[in-house]
Write a protein that holds these residues in place. Structure first.
Motif, PDB file in Angstrom:
ATOM      1  N   ASP A  18       0.833  -1.208   0.000  1.00 44.30           N
ATOM      2  CA  ASP A  18       0.000   0.000   0.000  1.00 44.30           C
ATOM      3  C   ASP A  18       0.867   1.257   0.000  1.00 44.30           C
ATOM      4  OD1 ASP A  18      -2.400  -1.426   0.026  1.00 44.30           O
ATOM      5  OD2 ASP A  18      -2.452  -1.491   2.207  1.00 44.30           O
ATOM      6  N   GLN A  19       1.926   1.240   0.786  1.00 39.86           N
ATOM      7  CA  GLN A  19       2.834   2.385   0.824  1.00 39.86           C
ATOM      8  C   GLN A  19       3.524   2.564  -0.529  1.00 39.86           C
ATOM      9  OE1 GLN A  19       6.257   2.004   3.309  1.00 39.86           O
ATOM     10  NE2 GLN A  19       6.697   4.175   3.289  1.00 39.86           N
ATOM     11  N   TYR A  20       3.961   1.475  -1.113  1.00 41.10           N
ATOM     12  CA  TYR A  20       4.607   1.534  -2.430  1.00 41.10           C
ATOM     13  C   TYR A  20       3.658   2.112  -3.474  1.00 41.10           C
ATOM     14  CZ  TYR A  20       6.939  -0.018  -6.680  1.00 41.10           C
ATOM     15  OH  TYR A  20       7.525  -0.055  -7.912  1.00 41.10           O
ATOM     16  N   LEU A  21       2.415   1.650  -3.479  1.00 40.91           N
ATOM     17  CA  LEU A  21       1.434   2.176  -4.436  1.00 40.91           C
ATOM     18  C   LEU A  21       1.207   3.670  -4.236  1.00 40.91           C
ATOM     19  CD1 LEU A  21      -1.264  -0.637  -4.467  1.00 40.91           C
ATOM     20  CD2 LEU A  21       0.372  -0.081  -6.276  1.00 40.91           C
ATOM     21  N   GLN A  27       4.570   9.985  -7.149  1.00 36.66           N
ATOM     22  CA  GLN A  27       5.645  10.302  -8.083  1.00 36.66           C
ATOM     23  C   GLN A  27       5.109  10.539  -9.494  1.00 36.66           C
ATOM     24  OE1 GLN A  27       8.864  10.555  -7.077  1.00 36.66           O
ATOM     25  NE2 GLN A  27       9.507  11.175  -9.098  1.00 36.66           N
ATOM     26  N   LEU A  28       4.196   9.674  -9.939  1.00 35.17           N
ATOM     27  CA  LEU A  28       3.682   9.772 -11.307  1.00 35.17           C
ATOM     28  C   LEU A  28       2.738  10.956 -11.512  1.00 35.17           C
ATOM     29  CD1 LEU A  28       3.024   6.015 -12.106  1.00 35.17           C
ATOM     30  CD2 LEU A  28       4.913   7.451 -12.903  1.00 35.17           C
ATOM     31  N   ILE A  37      -1.174  14.065  -1.488  1.00 34.76           N
ATOM     32  CA  ILE A  37      -1.383  12.655  -1.830  1.00 34.76           C
ATOM     33  C   ILE A  37      -2.724  12.186  -1.286  1.00 34.76           C
ATOM     34  CG2 ILE A  37      -0.555  10.297  -1.470  1.00 34.76           C
ATOM     35  CD1 ILE A  37       2.282  11.526  -1.205  1.00 34.76           C
ATOM     36  N   GLU A  38      -3.005  12.508  -0.031  1.00 39.48           N
ATOM     37  CA  GLU A  38      -4.263  12.098   0.601  1.00 39.48           C
ATOM     38  C   GLU A  38      -5.467  12.690  -0.128  1.00 39.48           C
ATOM     39  OE1 GLU A  38      -6.357  12.258   4.973  1.00 39.48           O
ATOM     40  OE2 GLU A  38      -5.159  13.956   4.298  1.00 39.48           O
ATOM     41  N   MET A  51      -6.909   0.151  -8.351  1.00 41.06           N
ATOM     42  CA  MET A  51      -5.495   0.529  -8.415  1.00 41.06           C
ATOM     43  C   MET A  51      -4.643  -0.382  -7.537  1.00 41.06           C
ATOM     44  SD  MET A  51      -6.024   4.693  -8.521  1.00 41.06           S
ATOM     45  CE  MET A  51      -4.674   4.998  -7.476  1.00 41.06           C
ATOM     46  N   GLY A  52      -5.261  -1.197  -6.691  1.00 46.05           N
ATOM     47  CA  GLY A  52      -4.534  -2.143  -5.868  1.00 46.05           C
ATOM     48  C   GLY A  52      -4.525  -1.832  -4.384  1.00 46.05           C
ATOM     49  N   PHE A  53      -5.108  -0.701  -3.981  1.00 41.87           N
ATOM     50  CA  PHE A  53      -5.160  -0.353  -2.562  1.00 41.87           C
ATOM     51  C   PHE A  53      -6.203  -1.202  -1.859  1.00 41.87           C
ATOM     52  CE2 PHE A  53      -3.414   3.502  -4.422  1.00 41.87           C
ATOM     53  CZ  PHE A  53      -2.394   3.805  -3.537  1.00 41.87           C
ATOM     54  N   ARG A  54      -5.951  -1.500  -0.593  1.00 43.54           N
ATOM     55  CA  ARG A  54      -6.885  -2.321   0.179  1.00 43.54           C
ATOM     56  C   ARG A  54      -7.879  -1.481   0.956  1.00 43.54           C
ATOM     57  NH1 ARG A  54      -1.995  -5.862   2.297  1.00 43.54           N
ATOM     58  NH2 ARG A  54      -1.464  -6.780   0.306  1.00 43.54           N
TER      59      ARG A  54
END
Length: 80
Positions: A18-21, A27-28, A37-38, A51-54
């Motif tokens: 989650d942190q990596y995502l 960054q992107l 970010i939040e 997007m892959g977040f839980r």
């Protein structure tokens, strides 16, 4: 080959993935702060799962993850 560092041990709720995502998203999309970010991830709340977040990403959770997760996880991730 196994990665020698176990980054998610002793941490609850917010995984290294989650942190990596969140950091890749920041960054992107040229985000400049945790608040930024939040706000952007909050605006995309229905799409976070895809997007892959839980779950929802909070600023304090992201700050805690940045402090506690071992940076070497991401440095060696290309080798594992």
């Amino acid at each position: 080959m196994r990665c020698p560092i176990r980054g998610d041990t002793n941490l609850r709720g917010f995984s290294c993935w989650d942190q990596y995502l969140a950091m890749v998203f920041a960054q992107l999309t040229y985000r400049e702060s945790l608040r930024d970010i939040e706000a952007c991830l909050g605006a995309m709340l229905p799409k976070l799962y895809h997007m892959g977040f839980r779950g929802k990403v909070a600023r304090s959770t992201l700050a805690d993850a940045n402090d506690s997760h071992d940076w070497r996880i991401y440095a060696i991730s290309r080798k594992c």
